[in-house]
Enzyme design. Sequence first.
Site, short mmCIF file in Angstrom:
data_model
loop_
_atom_site.label_atom_id
_atom_site.label_comp_id
_atom_site.label_asym_id
_atom_site.label_seq_id
_atom_site.Cartn_x
_atom_site.Cartn_y
_atom_site.Cartn_z
N THR A 51 5.44 45.39 44.00
CA THR A 51 6.77 45.83 44.45
C THR A 51 7.85 45.45 43.45
O THR A 51 8.88 46.11 43.36
CB THR A 51 7.16 45.19 45.82
OG1 THR A 51 7.13 43.77 45.68
CG2 THR A 51 6.21 45.62 46.92
N SER A 145 9.33 32.13 55.93
CA SER A 145 10.30 33.01 56.56
C SER A 145 10.49 32.56 58.01
O SER A 145 9.82 31.65 58.50
CB SER A 145 9.71 34.43 56.48
OG SER A 145 9.83 35.12 57.68
N TYR A 168 2.38 39.35 59.65
CA TYR A 168 3.16 38.70 58.58
C TYR A 168 3.57 37.29 59.01
O TYR A 168 3.44 36.33 58.23
CB TYR A 168 4.38 39.56 58.26
CG TYR A 168 5.37 38.93 57.31
CD1 TYR A 168 5.04 38.68 55.98
CD2 TYR A 168 6.66 38.58 57.74
CE1 TYR A 168 5.96 38.10 55.10
CE2 TYR A 168 7.58 38.00 56.87
CZ TYR A 168 7.22 37.76 55.57
OH TYR A 168 8.13 37.18 54.70
N ASN A 197 17.50 35.91 56.40
CA ASN A 197 17.48 37.30 55.92
C ASN A 197 18.33 37.38 54.65
O ASN A 197 19.55 37.25 54.70
CB ASN A 197 18.05 38.19 57.03
CG ASN A 197 17.55 39.60 56.89
OD1 ASN A 197 17.74 40.22 55.85
ND2 ASN A 197 16.93 40.12 57.94
N1 LIG Z 1 13.92 38.85 51.11
C1 LIG Z 1 13.99 38.19 52.26
O1 LIG Z 1 14.92 38.40 53.07
C2 LIG Z 1 12.95 37.15 52.60
C3 LIG Z 1 13.06 36.48 53.83
C4 LIG Z 1 12.11 35.52 54.16
C5 LIG Z 1 11.09 35.21 53.27
N2 LIG Z 1 10.99 35.87 52.09
C6 LIG Z 1 9.89 35.53 51.19
O2 LIG Z 1 10.39 35.34 49.88
C7 LIG Z 1 9.41 35.74 48.93
C8 LIG Z 1 10.00 36.74 47.95
O3 LIG Z 1 10.43 37.88 48.68
P1 LIG Z 1 11.26 39.07 48.02
O4 LIG Z 1 12.23 39.51 49.04
O5 LIG Z 1 11.73 38.69 46.65
O6 LIG Z 1 10.11 40.18 47.95
P2 LIG Z 1 9.72 41.19 46.76
O7 LIG Z 1 8.73 42.14 47.32
O8 LIG Z 1 10.93 41.73 46.12
O9 LIG Z 1 9.00 40.21 45.75
C9 LIG Z 1 7.65 39.83 45.87
C10 LIG Z 1 7.06 39.83 44.48
O10 LIG Z 1 5.71 39.40 44.56
C11 LIG Z 1 4.90 40.28 43.77
N3 LIG Z 1 3.56 40.26 44.35
C12 LIG Z 1 3.18 40.75 45.56
N4 LIG Z 1 1.87 40.57 45.74
C13 LIG Z 1 1.41 39.93 44.63
C14 LIG Z 1 0.13 39.47 44.23
N5 LIG Z 1 -0.95 39.63 45.01
N6 LIG Z 1 0.01 38.86 43.03
C15 LIG Z 1 1.09 38.71 42.22
N7 LIG Z 1 2.33 39.13 42.55
C16 LIG Z 1 2.49 39.74 43.74
C17 LIG Z 1 5.59 41.63 43.87
O11 LIG Z 1 5.26 42.50 42.80
C18 LIG Z 1 7.07 41.22 43.84
O12 LIG Z 1 7.55 41.13 42.52
C19 LIG Z 1 8.23 36.28 49.73
O13 LIG Z 1 7.27 35.27 49.86
C20 LIG Z 1 8.84 36.61 51.09
O14 LIG Z 1 7.89 36.56 52.12
C21 LIG Z 1 11.90 36.84 51.74
#
Ligand SMILES: NC(=O)c1ccc[n+]([C@@H]2O[C@H](COP(=O)([O-])OP(=O)(O)OC[C@H]3O[C@@H](n4cnc5c(N)ncnc54)[C@H](O)[C@@H]3O)[C@@H](O)[C@H]2O)c1
Length: 289
Positions: A51, A145, A168, A197
């Site tokens: 992603t 999260s 999730y 969030n």
């Molecule tokens: N954005 C939010 O509001 C939010 C809220 C709570 C928790 N989180 C957590 O924060 C973290 C980052 O989230 P984000 O919003 O930046 O998401 P995002 O999807 O933008 O980033 C996730 C990244 O991980 C990489 N990735 C996914 N699967 C992979 C794999 N198997 N091997 C290597 N790389 C992989 C993707 O390419 C991407 O660059 C996540 O763990 C998510 O669960 C995010």
Amino acid sequence: MRKKNEQRRHSSKSRSRSILVTGGAGFIGANLVRLLLKEGYGVTVLDNLSTGKRESLTGLPIEFILGDILDRRTVDRAVRGKDGIVHLAAQTGVPASLRDPRKDCEVNILGTLNILEACRAENARAERQTRNVHKDGLRIVFASSNAPLGRQSPPATEDKAPLPISPYGASKLAGEAYCLAYQGSWGLSTVVLRFGNVYGPFSGHKGSVVAKFFRDISSEGKIVVDGDGQQTRDFIYVGDLCRAVLLALKSNVCGEVFQVATGTETKITHLAELVKSTSGSKTAVTHGP
Ligand SMILES: NC(=O)c1ccc[n+]([C@@H]2O[C@H](COP(=O)([O-])OP(=O)(O)OC[C@H]3O[C@@H](n4cnc5c(N)ncnc54)[C@H](O)[C@@H]3O)[C@@H](O)[C@H]2O)c1
């Protein structure tokens, strides 16, 4: 002798600034990598670009490893010689976890297990070479999260029992549990942060509501709110979140879970109006199923 000590001090200083960010090409990663570089850290990113986008890191002085956290050899290579890991890489969406719970389980649980196992091995290797810089070994910050809390009503606090309602939420809860278990069993310096969030730059690909509303405005010309919009979320700006991650990285507190948010509930209808006025848009706010 003095020279040797100086060398050791020098190498410990530079090593203590070497951080691996898994998922560093994603939304939060792109912001965090910039903050770490500004703070003088050396940064390696491990990302499979499922992603995330390589372009969000263009021009930054980092090491980029294109690879998957499910590939143990790649993870070992990425962890080698590091002092800290911020583990962001994940399957991040509730809907995607409903479509494919097995994939969600593999990436979020087995992927996290790979990171922890690689860190355990790296600590042992560093100890054998008596070059462990921090007495506690590698520092590991795990991105969780509010989803593990699931059915619990707000406010989201650390003392509430997790009651996940989505795959999730379950996989993030398992990731948290493994981080705590590796601290308890092998003394790994892990800390769990439950992000609220998050919104901010580099979030264009995200399904979260702030990003969606901005997309609605540019693509459909109207903001579509799910349901009556009375549901609430705790929104946190990504810059504030990244500062919290940095503090967690520097801290010695381990084996604990922290909620990272603002403590303020915002109704989705209010958010829609805010996005509309902030973007100077005259588009209508409508309601969907
Ligand atoms: N954005 C939010 O509001 C939010 C809220 C709570 C928790 N989180 C957590 O924060 C973290 C980052 O989230 P984000 O919003 O930046 O998401 P995002 O999807 O933008 O980033 C996730 C990244 O991980 C990489 N990735 C996914 N699967 C992979 C794999 N198997 N091997 C290597 N790389 C992989 C993707 O390419 C991407 O660059 C996540 O763990 C998510 O669960 C995010």
